[in-house]
Design a protein around this motif. Structure first.
Motif, short mmCIF file in Angstrom:
data_model
loop_
_atom_site.label_atom_id
_atom_site.label_comp_id
_atom_site.label_asym_id
_atom_site.label_seq_id
_atom_site.Cartn_x
_atom_site.Cartn_y
_atom_site.Cartn_z
N VAL A 100 46.23 39.57 32.62
CA VAL A 100 44.83 40.00 32.70
C VAL A 100 44.03 38.98 33.50
O VAL A 100 43.27 39.33 34.40
CB VAL A 100 44.23 40.20 31.29
CG1 VAL A 100 42.72 40.39 31.38
CG2 VAL A 100 44.86 41.40 30.60
N LEU A 111 46.83 47.12 36.45
CA LEU A 111 47.26 46.67 35.11
C LEU A 111 47.03 47.71 34.03
O LEU A 111 47.48 47.55 32.90
CB LEU A 111 46.51 45.39 34.72
CG LEU A 111 47.27 44.09 34.79
CD1 LEU A 111 46.41 42.97 34.19
CD2 LEU A 111 48.58 44.16 34.02
N ASP A 170 39.70 47.09 24.36
CA ASP A 170 38.69 46.28 25.03
C ASP A 170 39.16 45.92 26.45
O ASP A 170 38.40 46.03 27.42
CB ASP A 170 38.45 45.02 24.17
CG ASP A 170 37.28 44.17 24.64
OD1 ASP A 170 36.57 44.59 25.57
OD2 ASP A 170 37.08 43.07 24.06
N VAL A 171 40.44 45.54 26.56
CA VAL A 171 41.01 45.21 27.88
C VAL A 171 40.96 46.43 28.80
O VAL A 171 40.54 46.34 29.97
CB VAL A 171 42.47 44.71 27.74
CG1 VAL A 171 43.13 44.59 29.11
CG2 VAL A 171 42.51 43.37 27.01
N THR A 174 37.53 47.11 30.05
CA THR A 174 37.15 46.12 31.06
C THR A 174 37.82 46.42 32.40
O THR A 174 37.18 46.40 33.45
CB THR A 174 37.54 44.70 30.58
OG1 THR A 174 36.95 44.46 29.31
CG2 THR A 174 37.08 43.65 31.57
N LEU A 175 39.12 46.72 32.35
CA LEU A 175 39.84 47.02 33.59
C LEU A 175 39.27 48.27 34.26
O LEU A 175 39.14 48.32 35.48
CB LEU A 175 41.34 47.23 33.30
CG LEU A 175 42.13 45.99 32.86
CD1 LEU A 175 43.55 46.39 32.45
CD2 LEU A 175 42.18 44.95 33.98
N ARG A 177 36.21 49.48 33.98
CA ARG A 177 34.90 49.15 34.53
C ARG A 177 35.05 48.49 35.90
O ARG A 177 34.39 48.86 36.87
CB ARG A 177 34.16 48.21 33.56
CG ARG A 177 32.69 48.49 33.46
CD ARG A 177 31.98 47.51 32.53
NE ARG A 177 32.66 47.30 31.26
CZ ARG A 177 33.07 46.12 30.82
NH1 ARG A 177 32.85 45.03 31.52
NH2 ARG A 177 33.69 46.01 29.65
N LEU A 178 35.99 47.54 35.97
CA LEU A 178 36.22 46.85 37.24
C LEU A 178 36.83 47.79 38.26
O LEU A 178 36.50 47.74 39.45
CB LEU A 178 37.14 45.65 37.03
CG LEU A 178 36.56 44.53 36.17
CD1 LEU A 178 37.63 43.49 35.88
CD2 LEU A 178 35.39 43.89 36.88
N GLN B 148 34.66 38.35 34.01
CA GLN B 148 34.82 39.42 33.02
C GLN B 148 36.22 39.43 32.44
O GLN B 148 36.41 39.66 31.24
CB GLN B 148 34.50 40.77 33.64
CG GLN B 148 33.01 41.00 33.82
CD GLN B 148 32.70 42.41 34.29
OE1 GLN B 148 33.11 43.38 33.68
NE2 GLN B 148 31.99 42.51 35.40
N LEU B 149 37.21 39.17 33.29
CA LEU B 149 38.60 39.14 32.80
C LEU B 149 38.84 37.93 31.92
O LEU B 149 39.51 38.01 30.89
CB LEU B 149 39.57 39.17 34.00
CG LEU B 149 39.57 40.49 34.77
CD1 LEU B 149 40.33 40.35 36.09
CD2 LEU B 149 40.17 41.61 33.93
N VAL B 152 37.30 38.77 28.53
CA VAL B 152 38.03 39.70 27.65
C VAL B 152 39.24 39.00 27.03
O VAL B 152 39.61 39.27 25.88
CB VAL B 152 38.42 41.02 28.38
CG1 VAL B 152 39.62 40.85 29.29
CG2 VAL B 152 38.71 42.12 27.36
N VAL B 153 39.84 38.06 27.73
CA VAL B 153 40.96 37.30 27.16
C VAL B 153 40.45 36.38 26.04
O VAL B 153 41.06 36.29 24.96
CB VAL B 153 41.70 36.50 28.25
CG1 VAL B 153 42.71 35.55 27.64
CG2 VAL B 153 42.41 37.44 29.22
N ARG B 155 37.84 36.98 24.23
CA ARG B 155 37.54 37.85 23.08
C ARG B 155 38.82 38.14 22.29
O ARG B 155 38.78 38.26 21.05
CB ARG B 155 36.89 39.16 23.55
CG ARG B 155 35.47 38.98 24.02
CD ARG B 155 34.67 40.30 24.04
NE ARG B 155 35.21 41.29 24.96
CZ ARG B 155 34.88 41.41 26.25
NH1 ARG B 155 34.02 40.57 26.80
NH2 ARG B 155 35.41 42.35 26.99
#
Lengths: 186, 186
Positions: A100, A111, A170-171, A174-175, A177-178, B148-149, B152-153, B155
């Motif tokens: 990540v 990913l 959550d990951v 986030t991915l 969103r990016l 952001q990555l 998230v890690v 978190r």
DNA sequence: GTATACATGTAAACGGTTACATGATTCT
DNA sequence: AGAATCATGTAACCGTTTACATGTATAC
């Protein structure tokens, strides 16, 4: 090193062959310790040499003979000694977390599939643990000390898998969103 | 194996010496990958040999010279390749869980102090992660993809420590219940 | 003066993973 | 007929841990 101690605990709960121990490490013990049959055979031989376990050859019709191991008094002593010793809290290794953070220098959207695969594995594990809990620890049952300790360890496995599923969601968020910034043709 | 990839990610985020990398593995990277300086030096040598990283000797007044490593193009390629490969979800190893199950054959109350010690270590880690989060990821800040990555890690590390603390409280309650029921003179 | 941080390394021991090997039985 | 399960093992390799080794600078 706790492999020999994990084996001692497993054999105290129920004597068995190396192969059977390997099955237990795949199933019930897997949520707090893993080991392959090669490791187990090697350690069993050392434990036998040191007098920690006793072997009994059991002939089976059709199937190969098996060696059934059980804990000998010196093994019990070794376990007691180890229980009284402090052990350091384990440190974590999550290659997915490395990925990540590495995604910042590659393709974050790439990913997503991998993360979903991990999520599926953990969802399957959680389902298996929950089924085992319903089967072995029914509500309102009177449990002896051993069963209560087994149950609290299982609750740890369940909590770990639930936490991991939430984090993987959550990951994924986030991915995505990016990835939304520069959309994925997939 | 992800140690070399963890090093690549760390060096992409910021070039540094083997010693500095070891510090980062102690601190920020520690919540998803651990490594000692010996491991890091050995892997760095191999990575240099394979052209994954470049070294620059930096003289320092007073202190020993250091070798500052940075990622070379083949290293970036190796990281991309690895990001595209599937990795298996890690399996867990918790010696404390082995001990909890082993306590059925020894003295459950004797494990209370050990469990409290683990709880303190995890509480300290959680506090450290939360402080790092407040410092590096202030609310309502615009974060780039890399940040952001990283967040998230982090978190994930926070969720892991919170879950572990809750579980250790559950273990303590169970051990105390058992210890109260039949105080074992053994 | 002592401990800690900076900085890099060697060597030995240990533990874990992977591949190979064998052979019978049961299930599809 | 082929795959999976039961059952035990050897060998080679790789990764990790621990101990040892050296030397300077700074902080208490």
């Amino acid at each position: 090193m706790a492999l020999e101690h994990a084996i001692l605990v497993s054999l105290l709960e129920q004597p068995g062959s190396g192969y059977e121990l390997a099955r237990r490490f795949d199933r019930s013990i897997g949520y707090f310790w893993t080991a392959t049959h090669q490791q187990i055979y090697r350690v069993l031989r050392r434990m036998e040499r040191d007098g920690w376990v006793e072997v009994r050859d059991v002939a089976q019709d059709g199937r190969p003979d098996k060696k059934v191991y059980s804990v000998a008094p010196p093994g019990r002593g070794a376990l007691s000694d180890w229980l009284a010793e402090p052990v350091e809290p384990e440190s974590v290794r999550h290659s997915l977390a490395v990925k990540v953070r590495g995604a910042a220098f590659g393709d974050p959207a790439g990913l997503i599939a991998e993360t979903e695969r991990h999520r599926a594995v953990h969802a399957e594990r959680l389902a298996r643990y929950l089924a085992g809990e319903q089967r072995d620890f029914p509500e309102s049952a009177e449990l002896d000390a051993g069963a209560q300790l087994q149950h609290v360890v299982l609750r740890g496995g369940i909590a770990y898998e639930r936490m991991t599923l939430d984090w993987l969601d959550d990951v994924l968020a986030t991915l995505r969103r990016l990835g939304g910034a520069h959309p994925d043709p997939h």
